[in-house]
Enzyme design. Structure first.
Site, PDB file in Angstrom:
ATOM      1  N   LYS A  37       0.982  -1.211   0.252  1.00 41.41           N
ATOM      2  CA  LYS A  37       0.084  -0.139  -0.184  1.00 41.41           C
ATOM      3  C   LYS A  37       1.105   0.876   0.295  1.00 41.41           C
ATOM      4  CE  LYS A  37       0.049  -0.113   5.237  1.00 41.41           C
ATOM      5  NZ  LYS A  37      -1.278  -1.031   5.822  1.00 41.41           N
ATOM      6  N   ARG A 135     -10.600  -0.454  15.401  1.00 40.80           N
ATOM      7  CA  ARG A 135      -9.811  -0.194  14.134  1.00 40.80           C
ATOM      8  C   ARG A 135     -10.864  -0.067  12.929  1.00 40.80           C
ATOM      9  NH1 ARG A 135      -3.827   1.519  10.781  1.00 40.80           N
ATOM     10  NH2 ARG A 135      -4.609  -1.401  10.105  1.00 40.80           N
ATOM     11  N   TYR A 260      13.628  31.966   3.868  1.00 40.64           N
ATOM     12  CA  TYR A 260      12.093  32.053   4.245  1.00 40.64           C
ATOM     13  C   TYR A 260      11.998  32.948   5.469  1.00 40.64           C
ATOM     14  CZ  TYR A 260       9.713  30.683  -0.264  1.00 40.64           C
ATOM     15  OH  TYR A 260       9.674  31.135  -1.155  1.00 40.64           O
ATOM     16  N   MET A 309       9.367  25.291  -0.138  1.00 40.61           N
ATOM     17  CA  MET A 309       8.355  24.180  -0.607  1.00 40.61           C
ATOM     18  C   MET A 309       9.608  22.776  -1.531  1.00 40.61           C
ATOM     19  SD  MET A 309       4.662  24.224  -3.364  1.00 40.61           S
ATOM     20  CE  MET A 309       4.198  25.181  -2.282  1.00 40.61           C
TER      21      MET A 309
HETATM   22  C1  LIG Z   1      -0.282  -1.856   6.607  1.00 37.27           C
HETATM   23  C2  LIG Z   1      -0.465  -3.268   8.005  1.00 37.27           C
HETATM   24  C3  LIG Z   1       0.088  -4.051   7.532  1.00 37.27           C
HETATM   25  C4  LIG Z   1       1.566  -4.399   7.414  1.00 37.27           C
HETATM   26  O1  LIG Z   1       2.278  -3.380   8.891  1.00 37.27           O
HETATM   27  P1  LIG Z   1       3.795  -3.908   9.340  1.00 37.27           P
HETATM   28  O2  LIG Z   1       3.551  -3.096  10.190  1.00 37.27           O
HETATM   29  O3  LIG Z   1       4.313  -2.323   7.961  1.00 37.27           O
HETATM   30  O4  LIG Z   1       4.195  -4.996   8.620  1.00 37.27           O
HETATM   31  C5  LIG Z   1      -0.513  -5.042   7.548  1.00 37.27           C
HETATM   32  N1  LIG Z   1      -1.614  -5.327   7.953  1.00 37.27           N
HETATM   33  C6  LIG Z   1      -2.781  -4.359   8.103  1.00 37.27           C
HETATM   34  C7  LIG Z   1      -4.220  -4.517   8.345  1.00 37.27           C
HETATM   35  C8  LIG Z   1      -2.035  -3.625   7.671  1.00 37.27           C
HETATM   36  O5  LIG Z   1      -3.573  -2.455   8.098  1.00 37.27           O
END
Ligand SMILES: *Cc1c(COP(=O)(O)O)cnc(C)c1O
Length: 365
Positions: A37, A135, A260, A309
């Site tokens: 992700k 969550r 800045y 930036m």
């Molecule tokens: C992001 C995520 C992971 C990955 O976790 P790491 O600590 O980076 O290994 C695993 N499971 C879920 C549900 C996640 O959202």
């Protein structure tokens, strides 16, 4: 000739090293889901997924459906779990053969409707349970209603997510989450009358609680080289190096300012080097005014004044360097992303995933 622009090196040998290290912590039959992700934690999900596919990874995971579509459009065939589908995603999920995580009744109903509309009974999906993170996920008390709605549909996996597996102080909390997961699994399997494959461990779970690996584990940060622990950080190797070059050097006289809002005022002669990377690239303004530092020719140079930036200025008064010299913000040998980000009290995950898409990516094979 060094690369004359800001770039991220994606080190595939290090990625393979990390995958092999994680595999060495697991039984040979345990599957691994690579979490890709957020552009594979700021690198490039297409490049990382292709490499992992060639290394026979069992599953990939993305947060949102667009991330999964991009992988399918680039020829990735490995099963892809979408961790956080939204209500309107199911036509695309089915079209691109993505596997949704079903985490609430609202999402389940949409998914079941889409299965009817597209005549896709038996389509793979996973069920997520909440075991203490609060969550996403169904709760134990939902199982009765859940089984009624599922009728004869069986998930490919049931899973949950740990909230504090990197933290030894919270080991009791983690074990309690795992225990809740076992109870939920037992009840769910009893109600539907079949056993289902399971996963709960993330990277720190794999490293610290490997006896609870069940059928699969999920790793994100570990694959990218961090174990949330000094011992594991030695075995794992960072996959992303962030580098740039010196654009220009200024001699700043006592009393003059840099950047800045006169963020830095020299109280003695100062040499300032301007670098082509700023907060639009992911280097937060919080790194400004001496908090953050970069490496130039083996020495650390502190950020002078405010982060702009597109640029930062760094103090090279005592560093032998010239315009065009290479600068390292973090790498896999001298100064890690974890060390870089600790300067503002944050973690490797945040600096990596904040890296802007305008930074050029270069693959090291
Ligand atoms: C992001 C995520 C992971 C990955 O976790 P790491 O600590 O980076 O290994 C695993 N499971 C879920 C549900 C996640 O959202």
């Amino acid at each position: 000739m060094t690369n004359q622009q800001t770039h991220i090196e994606i080190n595939l040998p290090n990625l393979r090293n990390n995958l092999n290290f994680l595999r060495s912590k697991l039984n040979s039959k345990t599957m691994i889901m690579a979490v890709v992700k957020a552009f594979s934690y700021g690198s490039d999900a297409k490049i990382i997924s292709k490499e992992l596919e060639s290394q026979k990874i069992d599953y990939l995971a993305v947060a949102y459906v667009d991330e999964g579509i991009e992988l399918r459009e680039n020829g990735i065939k490995t099963p892809i779990l979408v961790l956080h589908p939204q209500l309107n995603d199911f036509d695309e999920i089915l079209k691109y053969e993505l596997e949704p995580s079903i985490y609430s009744f609202r999402i389940l109903k949409e998914f079941l409707n889409a299965l009817i509309t597209h005549s896709k009974k038996g389509y793979p999906f996973q069920l997520k349970f909440n075991t203490g993170l609060n969550r996403l996920g169904f709760n134990k008390a939902d199982i009765g209603d859940l089984v009624l709605l599922l009728k004869d549909l069986t998930p490919t996996f049931i899973f949950s997510h740990l909230g504090a597996s990197e933290d030894g102080e919270h080991a009791a909390f983690t074990l309690n989450q795992i225990n809740n997961f076992k109870k939920i699994s037992f009840l769910f399997e009893k109600e539907i009358g079949v056993t289902v494959k399971k996963h709960i461990l993330n990277t720190s779970g794999i490293l610290n609680f490997s006896e609870y690996q069940f059928d699969m584990v999920r790793s994100g940060i570990g694959l990218y080289g961090f174990g949330n622990d000094p011992e594991y950080n030695n075995a794992l190797k960072p996959v992303l190096n962030l580098k740039t070059v010196i654009s220009q050097i200024h001699d700043v006289k006592k009393g003059q300012s840099v950047g800045y809002n006169k963020g830095f005022t020299a109280n003695k002669f100062t040499r300032s080097a301007t670098l082509p990377i700023g907060h639009a690239d992911g280097v937060s303004r919080l790194y400004g005014n001496g908090k953050g530092k970069v490496m130039i020719n083996g020495s650390f140079a502190k950020i002078l004044g405010n982060v702009c930036m597109d640029m930062i200025m760094v103090d090279v008064t005592n560093i032998k360097c010239k315009e065009g010299d290479q600068v390292t913000l973090f790498d896999d040998t001298n100064f890690s992303a974890e060390e870089f980000s600790s300067a503002i009290g944050t973690i490797s995950y945040e600096i990596l995933t904040a890296l802007s898409l305008r930074i050029k990516r270069i693959v090291l094979n």
